[in-house]
Design a protein around this motif. Structure first.
Motif, PDB file in Angstrom:
ATOM      1  N   ASP A  73      -3.977  12.724  -5.884  1.00  0.00           N
ATOM      2  CA  ASP A  73      -5.224  13.201  -6.472  1.00  0.00           C
ATOM      3  C   ASP A  73      -5.999  13.811  -5.314  1.00  0.00           C
ATOM      4  OD1 ASP A  73      -7.855  13.530  -7.386  1.00  0.00           O
ATOM      5  OD2 ASP A  73      -7.682  11.840  -8.767  1.00  0.00           O
ATOM      6  N   LYS A  74      -5.982  15.146  -5.232  1.00  0.00           N
ATOM      7  CA  LYS A  74      -6.597  15.814  -4.098  1.00  0.00           C
ATOM      8  C   LYS A  74      -8.094  15.541  -4.023  1.00  0.00           C
ATOM      9  CE  LYS A  74      -3.332  19.630  -3.467  1.00  0.00           C
ATOM     10  NZ  LYS A  74      -3.183  21.108  -3.392  1.00  0.00           N
ATOM     11  N   ALA A  75      -8.743  15.487  -5.166  1.00  0.00           N
ATOM     12  CA  ALA A  75     -10.184  15.263  -5.185  1.00  0.00           C
ATOM     13  C   ALA A  75     -10.561  13.911  -4.581  1.00  0.00           C
ATOM     14  CB  ALA A  75     -10.706  15.362  -6.607  1.00  0.00           C
ATOM     15  N   LYS A  76      -9.659  12.952  -4.738  1.00  0.00           N
ATOM     16  CA  LYS A  76      -9.913  11.609  -4.210  1.00  0.00           C
ATOM     17  C   LYS A  76      -9.213  11.375  -2.872  1.00  0.00           C
ATOM     18  CE  LYS A  76     -10.531   9.438  -8.744  1.00  0.00           C
ATOM     19  NZ  LYS A  76     -10.050   8.368  -9.671  1.00  0.00           N
ATOM     20  N   SER A  77      -8.475  12.373  -2.388  1.00  0.00           N
ATOM     21  CA  SER A  77      -7.699  12.226  -1.148  1.00  0.00           C
ATOM     22  C   SER A  77      -6.849  10.959  -1.199  1.00  0.00           C
ATOM     23  CB  SER A  77      -8.636  12.178   0.072  1.00  0.00           C
ATOM     24  OG  SER A  77      -9.311  13.407   0.220  1.00  0.00           O
ATOM     25  N   THR A  78      -6.202  10.760  -2.319  1.00  0.00           N
ATOM     26  CA  THR A  78      -5.417   9.546  -2.541  1.00  0.00           C
ATOM     27  C   THR A  78      -4.014   9.918  -2.983  1.00  0.00           C
ATOM     28  OG1 THR A  78      -7.386   8.275  -3.131  1.00  0.00           O
ATOM     29  CG2 THR A  78      -5.261   7.402  -3.848  1.00  0.00           C
ATOM     30  N   VAL A  79      -3.054   9.228  -2.409  1.00  0.00           N
ATOM     31  CA  VAL A  79      -1.655   9.382  -2.776  1.00  0.00           C
ATOM     32  C   VAL A  79      -1.201   8.100  -3.470  1.00  0.00           C
ATOM     33  CG1 VAL A  79       0.693   9.626  -1.878  1.00  0.00           C
ATOM     34  CG2 VAL A  79      -1.151  11.033  -0.959  1.00  0.00           C
ATOM     35  N   TYR A  80      -0.458   8.277  -4.535  1.00  0.00           N
ATOM     36  CA  TYR A  80      -0.007   7.132  -5.332  1.00  0.00           C
ATOM     37  C   TYR A  80       1.507   6.989  -5.262  1.00  0.00           C
ATOM     38  CZ  TYR A  80      -4.636   7.821  -7.338  1.00  0.00           C
ATOM     39  OH  TYR A  80      -5.989   7.981  -7.510  1.00  0.00           O
ATOM     40  N   LEU A  81       1.963   5.774  -5.461  1.00  0.00           N
ATOM     41  CA  LEU A  81       3.390   5.514  -5.629  1.00  0.00           C
ATOM     42  C   LEU A  81       3.542   4.669  -6.892  1.00  0.00           C
ATOM     43  CD1 LEU A  81       6.209   5.932  -4.355  1.00  0.00           C
ATOM     44  CD2 LEU A  81       5.970   3.629  -3.393  1.00  0.00           C
ATOM     45  N   GLN A  82       3.989   5.329  -7.951  1.00  0.00           N
ATOM     46  CA  GLN A  82       4.245   4.628  -9.203  1.00  0.00           C
ATOM     47  C   GLN A  82       5.649   4.051  -9.139  1.00  0.00           C
ATOM     48  OE1 GLN A  82       2.213   4.086 -12.000  1.00  0.00           O
ATOM     49  NE2 GLN A  82       3.886   2.750 -12.633  1.00  0.00           N
ATOM     50  N   MET A  83       5.749   2.756  -9.289  1.00  0.00           N
ATOM     51  CA  MET A  83       7.036   2.081  -9.167  1.00  0.00           C
ATOM     52  C   MET A  83       7.386   1.424 -10.497  1.00  0.00           C
ATOM     53  SD  MET A  83       6.627   0.401  -5.369  1.00  0.00           S
ATOM     54  CE  MET A  83       5.431  -0.813  -5.913  1.00  0.00           C
ATOM     55  N   ASN A  84       8.445   1.909 -11.117  1.00  0.00           N
ATOM     56  CA  ASN A  84       8.907   1.376 -12.391  1.00  0.00           C
ATOM     57  C   ASN A  84      10.284   0.735 -12.218  1.00  0.00           C
ATOM     58  OD1 ASN A  84       6.587   2.481 -13.631  1.00  0.00           O
ATOM     59  ND2 ASN A  84       7.658   4.417 -14.021  1.00  0.00           N
ATOM     60  N   SER A  85      10.673  -0.056 -13.194  1.00  0.00           N
ATOM     61  CA  SER A  85      11.989  -0.708 -13.184  1.00  0.00           C
ATOM     62  C   SER A  85      12.247  -1.388 -11.846  1.00  0.00           C
ATOM     63  CB  SER A  85      13.091   0.323 -13.473  1.00  0.00           C
ATOM     64  OG  SER A  85      12.875   0.940 -14.721  1.00  0.00           O
ATOM     65  N   LEU A  86      11.281  -2.153 -11.397  1.00  0.00           N
ATOM     66  CA  LEU A  86      11.378  -2.773 -10.073  1.00  0.00           C
ATOM     67  C   LEU A  86      12.510  -3.786 -10.018  1.00  0.00           C
ATOM     68  CD1 LEU A  86       7.586  -3.088  -9.349  1.00  0.00           C
ATOM     69  CD2 LEU A  86       9.252  -2.013  -7.826  1.00  0.00           C
ATOM     70  N   LYS A  87      13.125  -3.863  -8.847  1.00  0.00           N
ATOM     71  CA  LYS A  87      14.237  -4.768  -8.598  1.00  0.00           C
ATOM     72  C   LYS A  87      13.866  -5.719  -7.459  1.00  0.00           C
ATOM     73  CE  LYS A  87      17.479  -0.994  -9.589  1.00  0.00           C
ATOM     74  NZ  LYS A  87      18.600  -0.194  -9.039  1.00  0.00           N
ATOM     75  N   PRO A  88      14.506  -6.876  -7.395  1.00  0.00           N
ATOM     76  CA  PRO A  88      14.212  -7.794  -6.279  1.00  0.00           C
ATOM     77  C   PRO A  88      14.398  -7.137  -4.911  1.00  0.00           C
ATOM     78  CG  PRO A  88      15.417  -8.951  -7.981  1.00  0.00           C
ATOM     79  CD  PRO A  88      15.393  -7.501  -8.390  1.00  0.00           C
ATOM     80  N   GLU A  89      15.334  -6.214  -4.797  1.00  0.00           N
ATOM     81  CA  GLU A  89      15.559  -5.547  -3.520  1.00  0.00           C
ATOM     82  C   GLU A  89      14.455  -4.565  -3.154  1.00  0.00           C
ATOM     83  OE1 GLU A  89      17.696  -5.788  -6.101  1.00  0.00           O
ATOM     84  OE2 GLU A  89      18.901  -3.936  -6.308  1.00  0.00           O
ATOM     85  N   ASP A  90      13.506  -4.336  -4.039  1.00  0.00           N
ATOM     86  CA  ASP A  90      12.340  -3.507  -3.726  1.00  0.00           C
ATOM     87  C   ASP A  90      11.258  -4.309  -3.015  1.00  0.00           C
ATOM     88  OD1 ASP A  90      12.748  -1.951  -6.927  1.00  0.00           O
ATOM     89  OD2 ASP A  90      13.300  -1.115  -4.971  1.00  0.00           O
ATOM     90  N   THR A  91      11.453  -5.592  -2.884  1.00  0.00           N
ATOM     91  CA  THR A  91      10.477  -6.452  -2.216  1.00  0.00           C
ATOM     92  C   THR A  91      10.289  -6.048  -0.763  1.00  0.00           C
ATOM     93  OG1 THR A  91      10.899  -8.349  -3.662  1.00  0.00           O
ATOM     94  CG2 THR A  91      10.018  -8.822  -1.467  1.00  0.00           C
ATOM     95  N   GLY A  92       9.036  -6.025  -0.320  1.00  0.00           N
ATOM     96  CA  GLY A  92       8.753  -5.689   1.067  1.00  0.00           C
ATOM     97  C   GLY A  92       7.305  -5.327   1.271  1.00  0.00           C
ATOM     98  N   MET A  93       6.980  -5.040   2.523  1.00  0.00           N
ATOM     99  CA  MET A  93       5.645  -4.547   2.862  1.00  0.00           C
ATOM    100  C   MET A  93       5.677  -3.034   2.760  1.00  0.00           C
ATOM    101  SD  MET A  93       2.575  -5.282   3.772  1.00  0.00           S
ATOM    102  CE  MET A  93       2.628  -6.948   4.450  1.00  0.00           C
TER     103      MET A  93
END
Length: 128
Positions: A73-93
């Motif tokens: 969202d350029k107006a908000k200077s914000t980048v998003y990461l939409q994460m769907n169908s999450l798996k245990p191996e996606d765990t992390g910082m």
């Protein structure tokens, strides 16, 4: 000085979704690369997805293609990461990183070494 603040992490069951946010400030040029990285305990940092803020060009790692989407969202200077169908191996910082004022011909990458500004990170935990 570019500053990045992540939010949106948490705990979710496998198959669930989360949306991470990376609020950026301190840069005045539109040609930037902003990327998401993740690091699990005992593992190397891994590039997840990147967006070139001027053109909106995105690239995702094979491990998350079809499940994760990076956007901005350029107006908000914000980048998003939409994460769907999450798996245990996606765990992390999960951390966002920025490379500011890139040349018009520069190709944004998922190499951590390419980035010089980093946020503090937000924890994502996916349980089975």
């Amino acid at each position: 000085q570019v500053q990045l603040v992540e939010s949106g992490g948490g705990s979710v069951q496998a198959g669930g979704s989360l949306r991470l946010s990376c609020a950026a400030s301190g840069y005045n040029n539109r040609r930037n690369c902003i990327a998401w990285f993740r690091q699990a305990p005992g593992k190397e940092r891994e590039g997840v997805a990147v967006i070139r803020t001027s053109s909106g060009y995105t690239y995702s790692a094979d491990s998350v293609k079809g499940r994760f989407t990076i956007s901005q969202d350029k107006a908000k200077s914000t980048v998003y990461l939409q994460m769907n169908s999450l798996k245990p191996e996606d765990t992390g910082m999960y951390s966002c990183a920025a490379l500011a004022n890139v040349a018009s011909s520069y190709v944004c990458s998922l190499s951590p070494a390419a980035y010089n500004f980093w946020g503090q990170g937000t924890q994502v935990t996916v349980s089975s």
